[in-house]
Write an enzyme that holds these catalytic residues in place. Structure first.
Site, PDB file in Angstrom:
ATOM      1  N   SER A  83       0.846  -1.192   0.000  1.00  0.00           N
ATOM      2  CA  SER A  83       0.000   0.000   0.000  1.00  0.00           C
ATOM      3  C   SER A  83       0.878   1.237   0.000  1.00  0.00           C
ATOM      4  CB  SER A  83      -0.891   0.004   1.254  1.00  0.00           C
ATOM      5  OG  SER A  83      -1.527   1.257   1.443  1.00  0.00           O
ATOM      6  N   TYR A 135      -3.245  -0.268  10.397  1.00  0.00           N
ATOM      7  CA  TYR A 135      -3.196  -0.662   8.988  1.00  0.00           C
ATOM      8  C   TYR A 135      -1.841  -0.304   8.393  1.00  0.00           C
ATOM      9  CZ  TYR A 135      -4.422  -0.807   3.997  1.00  0.00           C
ATOM     10  OH  TYR A 135      -4.441  -1.082   2.651  1.00  0.00           O
TER      11      TYR A 135
END
Length: 251
Positions: free
Chosen positions: A142, A155
């Site tokens: 990500s 996250y």
């Protein structure tokens, strides 16, 4: 350079979490490049619908957080159907909350879904790839592998771990002929980001923050995935490829 370097004909690719979103788009793209795709997810009905929409012959309905279930599913498939040449570790989840209020059980769930799945499926598939002396593993990282944003610290931690686990896979497995890399998407219009896409304030901020000035489309991840799945990347290993409209390149 021949376009055949990017041809995936005769290859078989397993894409975890491929019943929707990024995983579904990548499965479709790999199939278009000639690969035989294997779809994975926990919801058998969603998986069946995805297989019908993509014309996929193979599905594997296992929980990627369950190490033993993953090992059994992969070993059985390899024995009964054949080799898995390409693995795309895409399964993942998000949970948004200020760090000081973040529930411990949600943190553990993020770790299991975003990190343990990469280890579980990666190890199970790599054991077979190592015996054959070849294989491609692509982990979905990500933009948060490199950057943080308020409200998603756990996250961010998991995606940082995915980036470093990718490097660790390379350190251990490149000598056996495997190429292990990661794709790090920026902000894409997916079910995982539905709340942000629907927020006009956030979308306006994102468009100003991203040099390309817009959300990404999931189809724009396909080229990177085909490259890392193909012979074109035969000496690319341990790399995190950011596909983010320039967000990591500009303040």
């Amino acid at each position: 350079m021949s376009i055949q370097l990017f041809d995936l004909s005769g290859k078989r690719a397993l894409i975890t979490g491929s019943s929707q979103g990024i995983g579904h788009a990548l499965a479709n793209g790999l199939a278009a490049a000639g690969a035989e795709i294997i779809l994975n997810g926990r919801d058998e009905e969603k998986l069946k619908a995805a297989a019908e929409s993509l014309g996929a012959r193979h599905t594997l309905a296992f929980d990627a957080t369950d190490h033993d279930a993953v090992r059994m599913a992969i070993d059985t498939f390899e024995a009964q159907v054949g080799a898995i040449d390409i693995l795309v570790n895409n399964a993942g989840m998000q949970h948004r909350m200020p760090l000081e209020d973040f529930p411990a059980d949600a943190f553990e769930r993020l770790l299991k879904t975003n990190v343990s799945t990469v280890f579980n499926v990666g190890q199970a598939v790599a054991r077979h790839m190592i015996k054959r002396g070849s294989g491609k593993i692509i982990n979905i990282a990500s933009v948060q592998t490199a950057l943080a944003r308020p409200g998603i610290a756990p996250y961010t931690a998991t995606k940082g771990a995915v980036g470093n686990l990718t490097k660790g896979m390379t350190a251990d497995w490149a000598k056996y002929g495997l190429q292990c890399n990661a794709i790090a998407p920026g902000y894409f219009d997916t079910p995982l980001n539905a709340a942000l896409v629907a927020d006009p304030t956030f979308s306006a901020w994102l468009e100003k923050r991203t040099p390309a000035g817009r959300w990404g489309k999931v189809e724009e991840l396909v080229g990177a995935c085909i490259f890392l799945s193909s012979d074109a990347s035969s000496f690319v290993n341990g790399h995190v490829l950011y596909v983010d409209g320039g967000i990591t390149a500009s303040l």
